[in-house]
Write a protein that holds these residues in place. Structure first.
Motif, PDB file in Angstrom:
ATOM      1  N   ALA A  96       0.885  -0.863   0.193  1.00  0.00           N
ATOM      2  CA  ALA A  96       0.035  -0.055   0.237  1.00  0.00           C
ATOM      3  C   ALA A  96       0.932   1.274  -0.257  1.00  0.00           C
ATOM      4  CB  ALA A  96      -0.816  -0.081   1.000  1.00  0.00           C
ATOM      5  N   VAL A  97       1.761   1.356   1.070  1.00  0.00           N
ATOM      6  CA  VAL A  97       2.650   2.299   1.235  1.00  0.00           C
ATOM      7  C   VAL A  97       2.924   2.581  -0.547  1.00  0.00           C
ATOM      8  CG1 VAL A  97       4.755   3.711   1.909  1.00  0.00           C
ATOM      9  CG2 VAL A  97       3.415   2.426   3.392  1.00  0.00           C
ATOM     10  N   PRO A  98       4.424   2.350  -0.671  1.00  0.00           N
ATOM     11  CA  PRO A  98       4.591   2.748  -2.960  1.00  0.00           C
ATOM     12  C   PRO A  98       3.735   2.713  -3.607  1.00  0.00           C
ATOM     13  CG  PRO A  98       5.454   0.326  -1.488  1.00  0.00           C
ATOM     14  CD  PRO A  98       4.542   0.699  -0.973  1.00  0.00           C
ATOM     15  N   LEU A  99       2.722   1.510  -3.261  1.00  0.00           N
ATOM     16  CA  LEU A  99       1.363   2.460  -4.841  1.00  0.00           C
ATOM     17  C   LEU A  99       0.497   3.713  -4.536  1.00  0.00           C
ATOM     18  CD1 LEU A  99       0.331   0.382  -6.856  1.00  0.00           C
ATOM     19  CD2 LEU A  99      -1.503  -0.636  -5.342  1.00  0.00           C
ATOM     20  N   LEU A 100       0.362   3.705  -3.231  1.00  0.00           N
ATOM     21  CA  LEU A 100      -0.239   5.172  -2.671  1.00  0.00           C
ATOM     22  C   LEU A 100       0.855   5.863  -3.379  1.00  0.00           C
ATOM     23  CD1 LEU A 100      -2.226   4.063   0.476  1.00  0.00           C
ATOM     24  CD2 LEU A 100      -3.352   5.043  -1.560  1.00  0.00           C
ATOM     25  N   GLY A 101       1.821   6.059  -2.930  1.00  0.00           N
ATOM     26  CA  GLY A 101       3.171   7.077  -3.594  1.00  0.00           C
ATOM     27  C   GLY A 101       3.341   7.092  -4.824  1.00  0.00           C
ATOM     28  N   HIS A 104       0.017   9.095  -6.237  1.00  0.00           N
ATOM     29  CA  HIS A 104      -0.261  10.273  -5.710  1.00  0.00           C
ATOM     30  C   HIS A 104       0.827  11.036  -6.756  1.00  0.00           C
ATOM     31  CE1 HIS A 104       0.969  13.975  -4.244  1.00  0.00           C
ATOM     32  NE2 HIS A 104       2.112  13.880  -3.882  1.00  0.00           N
ATOM     33  N   SER A 105       1.564  10.385  -7.321  1.00  0.00           N
ATOM     34  CA  SER A 105       2.889  10.434  -8.387  1.00  0.00           C
ATOM     35  C   SER A 105       2.419  10.302  -9.626  1.00  0.00           C
ATOM     36  CB  SER A 105       4.069   9.773  -8.641  1.00  0.00           C
ATOM     37  OG  SER A 105       5.139  10.186  -8.534  1.00  0.00           O
ATOM     38  N   SER A 106       1.565  10.134 -10.097  1.00  0.00           N
ATOM     39  CA  SER A 106       0.841   9.672 -11.231  1.00  0.00           C
ATOM     40  C   SER A 106      -0.045  10.996 -11.014  1.00  0.00           C
ATOM     41  CB  SER A 106      -0.104   8.243 -11.419  1.00  0.00           C
ATOM     42  OG  SER A 106       0.967   7.393 -11.378  1.00  0.00           O
ATOM     43  N   PHE A 134      -4.488  11.320  -2.241  1.00  0.00           N
ATOM     44  CA  PHE A 134      -3.575   9.930  -2.770  1.00  0.00           C
ATOM     45  C   PHE A 134      -2.110   9.911  -1.539  1.00  0.00           C
ATOM     46  CE2 PHE A 134      -5.497   8.989  -6.563  1.00  0.00           C
ATOM     47  CZ  PHE A 134      -5.656   7.370  -5.754  1.00  0.00           C
ATOM     48  N   LYS A 135      -1.530  11.623  -1.683  1.00  0.00           N
ATOM     49  CA  LYS A 135      -0.730  12.236  -0.715  1.00  0.00           C
ATOM     50  C   LYS A 135      -1.497  12.261   0.813  1.00  0.00           C
ATOM     51  CE  LYS A 135       1.719  16.758   0.102  1.00  0.00           C
ATOM     52  NZ  LYS A 135       1.468  17.911   0.538  1.00  0.00           N
ATOM     53  N   GLU A 136      -2.168  11.944   0.899  1.00  0.00           N
ATOM     54  CA  GLU A 136      -3.040  12.547   2.063  1.00  0.00           C
ATOM     55  C   GLU A 136      -3.010  10.480   2.967  1.00  0.00           C
ATOM     56  OE1 GLU A 136      -3.101  14.338   4.733  1.00  0.00           O
ATOM     57  OE2 GLU A 136      -2.764  16.052   3.269  1.00  0.00           O
ATOM     58  N   LEU A 137      -2.785   9.705   1.572  1.00  0.00           N
ATOM     59  CA  LEU A 137      -3.618   8.592   2.395  1.00  0.00           C
ATOM     60  C   LEU A 137      -1.873   7.694   2.087  1.00  0.00           C
ATOM     61  CD1 LEU A 137      -6.328   7.201   0.073  1.00  0.00           C
ATOM     62  CD2 LEU A 137      -6.371   7.487   2.547  1.00  0.00           C
ATOM     63  N   HIS A 138      -0.925   8.607   1.600  1.00  0.00           N
ATOM     64  CA  HIS A 138       0.476   8.230   1.032  1.00  0.00           C
ATOM     65  C   HIS A 138       1.153   8.039   2.667  1.00  0.00           C
ATOM     66  CE1 HIS A 138       3.984   6.632  -0.460  1.00  0.00           C
ATOM     67  NE2 HIS A 138       5.210   8.000  -0.324  1.00  0.00           N
ATOM     68  N   ALA A 139       0.984   9.524   3.472  1.00  0.00           N
ATOM     69  CA  ALA A 139       1.483   9.900   4.633  1.00  0.00           C
ATOM     70  C   ALA A 139       1.005   9.145   5.712  1.00  0.00           C
ATOM     71  CB  ALA A 139       1.060  11.525   4.606  1.00  0.00           C
ATOM     72  N   GLY A 140      -0.843   9.119   5.524  1.00  0.00           N
ATOM     73  CA  GLY A 140      -1.250   8.628   6.747  1.00  0.00           C
ATOM     74  C   GLY A 140      -0.567   6.315   7.049  1.00  0.00           C
ATOM     75  N   SER A 141      -0.459   5.490   5.630  1.00  0.00           N
ATOM     76  CA  SER A 141       0.125   4.723   5.000  1.00  0.00           C
ATOM     77  C   SER A 141       1.706   4.617   6.275  1.00  0.00           C
ATOM     78  CB  SER A 141       0.309   4.380   3.863  1.00  0.00           C
ATOM     79  OG  SER A 141       0.411   3.957   2.809  1.00  0.00           O
ATOM     80  N   VAL A 142       2.058   5.655   5.802  1.00  0.00           N
ATOM     81  CA  VAL A 142       3.344   5.127   6.301  1.00  0.00           C
ATOM     82  C   VAL A 142       3.680   5.531   7.660  1.00  0.00           C
ATOM     83  CG1 VAL A 142       5.582   6.872   5.950  1.00  0.00           C
ATOM     84  CG2 VAL A 142       4.451   6.264   4.202  1.00  0.00           C
TER      85      VAL A 142
END
Ligand code: HEM
Ligand code: HEM
Length: 179
Positions: A96-101, A104-106, A134-142
């Motif tokens: 999840a962490v890299p996928l959400l990153g 976010h990037s895409s 996605f930025k929030e979800l990436h940070a939250g999953s980290v």
């Protein structure tokens, strides 16, 4: 049946730990920087290191699947259930962490070229609102990953220093079981 992980699995465990720490340190360095070519370089490194975690995972899961190792050895029924749940969640977050990153990037309109060599597809089209989500979800999953890693590492150290069993030795074969 073997009583510890195979060397390739141990290597992949510690390589993943190093990659996650590197991605985290790069991300925190980025936060304090103003936009510059240097910052864009660190962004790219952050993404390449993070994507490496994702790409190593199928190999690790495959090796884990064929590994002839007694995962219940030395553990109580409670510990078997607790460690299986935490390990399961850790594996999910390693996806999840890299996928959400990447998502976010895409969505932010930046394609990823892994180590400047492999051009990865954009997972979604450019969309500013979606990029924020996605930025929030990436940070939250980290954050969730970090919390579980603290729990996981504390459990491993507790086994070694208080229960004095061989659980930590499974992942650090050169370590000696406490007598
Ligand atoms: C194990 C892998 C990864 C870890 C541990 C990680 C960790 C982090 C952390 C801690 C942040 C700062 C979050 C915050 O704003 O508080 C961040 C931001 C970011 N990450 Fe990752 N990340 C990983 C993988 C990825 C991947 C694979 C990509 C893209 C392909 C990516 C793209 C980004 C971007 C673009 C930001 C900056 C967001 C912004 O502030 O605009 N990350 N990451
Ligand atoms: C980013 C940090 C980490 C991640 C993502 C992580 C992830 C994992 C995962 C998914 C497993 C399950 C392996 C399997 O059976 O399939 C595992 C096992 C293990 N990890 Fe970690 N780990 C991390 C850091 C650490 C640290 C810092 C320690 C030691 C202090 C540690 C010690 C262990 C031990 C001893 C096992 C074997 C547990 C058992 O067989 O019951 N890990 N780790």
């Amino acid at each position: 049946m073997r009583k510890r992980y195979s060397l390739p699995l141990i290597s992949l465990h510690w390589l993943t730990v190093i990659l996650i720490i590197t991605a985290y340190v790069l991300a925190t360095m980025l936060e304090d920087m103003t936009l510059s070519p240097q910052k864009l370089k660190l962004y790219a490194w952050h993404k390449w290191v993070g994507i490496s975690v994702l790409f190593l995972l199928p190999l690790r899961l495959l090796l884990r699947f064929v590994d002839r190792f007694d995962h219940r050895y030395e553990l109580s029924p409670f510990e078997i259930k607790a460690s299986a749940s935490v390990h399961g969640m850790l594996y999910l977050l390693l996806i999840a962490v890299p996928l959400l990153g990447w998502l976010h990037s895409s969505a932010a309109g930046f394609s990823v070229v892994w180590f400047g060599l492999v051009s990865l597809p954009d997972l979604v089209g450019k969309d500013k609102a979606l990029a924020e989500i996605f930025k929030e979800l990436h940070a939250g999953s980290v954050n969730l990953l970090l919390a579980l890693v603290v729990l996981h590492a504390a459990a491993a150290l507790y086994h070694h220093y208080f229960q004095r069993d061989g659980v930590l030795v499974r992942m650090i074969p050169w370590l000696r079981k406490k007598s």
